[in-house]
Design an enzyme around this catalytic site. Structure first.
Site, PDB file in Angstrom:
ATOM      1  N   CYS A 121       0.836  -1.207   0.000  1.00  0.00           N
ATOM      2  CA  CYS A 121       0.000   0.000   0.000  1.00  0.00           C
ATOM      3  C   CYS A 121       0.872   1.259   0.000  1.00  0.00           C
ATOM      4  CB  CYS A 121      -0.911  -0.021   1.218  1.00  0.00           C
ATOM      5  SG  CYS A 121      -1.788   1.517   1.478  1.00  0.00           S
ATOM      6  N   HIS A 164      -3.324   0.807   8.479  1.00  0.00           N
ATOM      7  CA  HIS A 164      -4.005   0.543   7.208  1.00  0.00           C
ATOM      8  C   HIS A 164      -5.480   0.241   7.451  1.00  0.00           C
ATOM      9  CE1 HIS A 164      -4.417  -0.528   2.984  1.00  0.00           C
ATOM     10  NE2 HIS A 164      -5.258  -1.455   3.414  1.00  0.00           N
ATOM     11  N   ASN A 219     -13.536  10.225  -0.136  1.00  0.00           N
ATOM     12  CA  ASN A 219     -14.161   9.351  -1.125  1.00  0.00           C
ATOM     13  C   ASN A 219     -14.201   7.932  -0.562  1.00  0.00           C
ATOM     14  OD1 ASN A 219     -14.460  11.374  -3.148  1.00  0.00           O
ATOM     15  ND2 ASN A 219     -12.293  11.185  -3.652  1.00  0.00           N
ATOM     16  N   HIS A 249      -8.196   8.214   3.595  1.00  0.00           N
ATOM     17  CA  HIS A 249      -7.549   9.533   3.612  1.00  0.00           C
ATOM     18  C   HIS A 249      -8.603  10.621   3.521  1.00  0.00           C
ATOM     19  CE1 HIS A 249      -7.725   7.908  -0.490  1.00  0.00           C
ATOM     20  NE2 HIS A 249      -7.968   9.156  -0.899  1.00  0.00           N
ATOM     21  N   HIS A 309      -9.053  14.320   2.071  1.00  0.00           N
ATOM     22  CA  HIS A 309      -8.503  15.392   1.243  1.00  0.00           C
ATOM     23  C   HIS A 309      -8.754  16.730   1.927  1.00  0.00           C
ATOM     24  CE1 HIS A 309      -8.137  13.046  -2.627  1.00  0.00           C
ATOM     25  NE2 HIS A 309      -9.053  12.306  -2.044  1.00  0.00           N
TER      26      HIS A 309
HETATM   27  P1  AMP Z   1      -8.865   9.138  -3.898  1.00  0.00           P
HETATM   28  O1  AMP Z   1      -9.247   9.249  -5.345  1.00  0.00           O
HETATM   29  O2  AMP Z   1      -9.857   9.801  -2.965  1.00  0.00           O
HETATM   30  O3  AMP Z   1      -8.547   7.710  -3.498  1.00  0.00           O
HETATM   31  O4  AMP Z   1      -7.561   9.987  -3.718  1.00  0.00           O
HETATM   32  C1  AMP Z   1      -6.277   9.472  -3.911  1.00  0.00           C
HETATM   33  C2  AMP Z   1      -5.348  10.642  -3.940  1.00  0.00           C
HETATM   34  O5  AMP Z   1      -4.046  10.170  -3.668  1.00  0.00           O
HETATM   35  C3  AMP Z   1      -5.295  11.352  -5.291  1.00  0.00           C
HETATM   36  O6  AMP Z   1      -5.609  12.729  -5.120  1.00  0.00           O
HETATM   37  C4  AMP Z   1      -3.848  11.150  -5.748  1.00  0.00           C
HETATM   38  O7  AMP Z   1      -3.329  12.259  -6.439  1.00  0.00           O
HETATM   39  C5  AMP Z   1      -3.144  10.917  -4.414  1.00  0.00           C
HETATM   40  N1  AMP Z   1      -1.908  10.143  -4.488  1.00  0.00           N
HETATM   41  C6  AMP Z   1      -1.709   8.964  -5.127  1.00  0.00           C
HETATM   42  N2  AMP Z   1      -0.437   8.538  -4.963  1.00  0.00           N
HETATM   43  C7  AMP Z   1       0.169   9.483  -4.185  1.00  0.00           C
HETATM   44  C8  AMP Z   1       1.484   9.625  -3.677  1.00  0.00           C
HETATM   45  N3  AMP Z   1       2.444   8.728  -3.920  1.00  0.00           N
HETATM   46  N4  AMP Z   1       1.771  10.710  -2.925  1.00  0.00           N
HETATM   47  C9  AMP Z   1       0.818  11.628  -2.681  1.00  0.00           C
HETATM   48  N5  AMP Z   1      -0.443  11.546  -3.130  1.00  0.00           N
HETATM   49  C10 AMP Z   1      -0.770  10.493  -3.886  1.00  0.00           C
HETATM   50 ZN    ZN Z   2      -2.195   1.224   3.675  1.00  0.00          ZN
END
Ligand code: AMP
Ligand code: ZN
Length: 110
Positions: free
Chosen positions: A4, A46, A83, A96, A98
């Site tokens: 992950c 996680h 989300n 997470h 945002h």
């Molecule tokens: P979600 O679509 O709500 O799952 O959001 C996932 C978010 O994670 C997106 O805004 C991506 O740009 C961000 N993301 C994916 N990989 C990374 C990473 N390695 N570092 C920082 N953000 C990431």
């Molecule tokens: Zn994780």
């Protein structure tokens, strides 16, 4: 969870700059920002999505981390988004929040 990306980031494997960190939560910049400010508040543990979050203390810790990160960056107006599930846009299946700010945002979201 070994595979992950957010577990790896939270473990410090990429030397990511943390805007905020405590025992249970990290906040860092989204790699693909949709606004001038786009942060992610992530539990170190996680948990796939909000559906799997049942720990009241961790819920408190996550929202406290959001507030601390905004305070640190002097962000007073912002949108928080979680989300939950593929159909509403979840792409990373590690919970997470945002934090999005720095430009006008429309409502309702698409
Ligand atoms: P979600 O679509 O709500 O799952 O959001 C996932 C978010 O994670 C997106 O805004 C991506 O740009 C961000 N993301 C994916 N990989 C990374 C990473 N390695 N570092 C920082 N953000 C990431
Ligand atoms: Zn994780």
């Amino acid at each position: 969870m070994t595979d992950c990306i957010f577990c790896k980031i939270a473990n410090g494997e990429f030397n990511t700059e943390f805007i905020y960190e405590d025992d249970n939560v990290v906040v860092f910049k989204d790699i693909n920002p949709v606004a001038p400010v786009h942060l992610l508040a992530v539990p170190k543990k996680h948990i796939e999505s909000l559906n799997g979050l049942n720990d009241k203390e961790l819920i408190t810790d996550l929202f406290f981390a959001v507030k601390q990160a905004c305070k640190k960056l002097n962000i007073k107006e912002f949108r928080t988004v979680i989300n939950t599930g593929k159909s509403v846009g979840q792409e990373v299946f590690h919970l997470h929040i945002h934090i999005i700010s720095g430009r006008p945002l429309n409502w309702p979201p698409g």
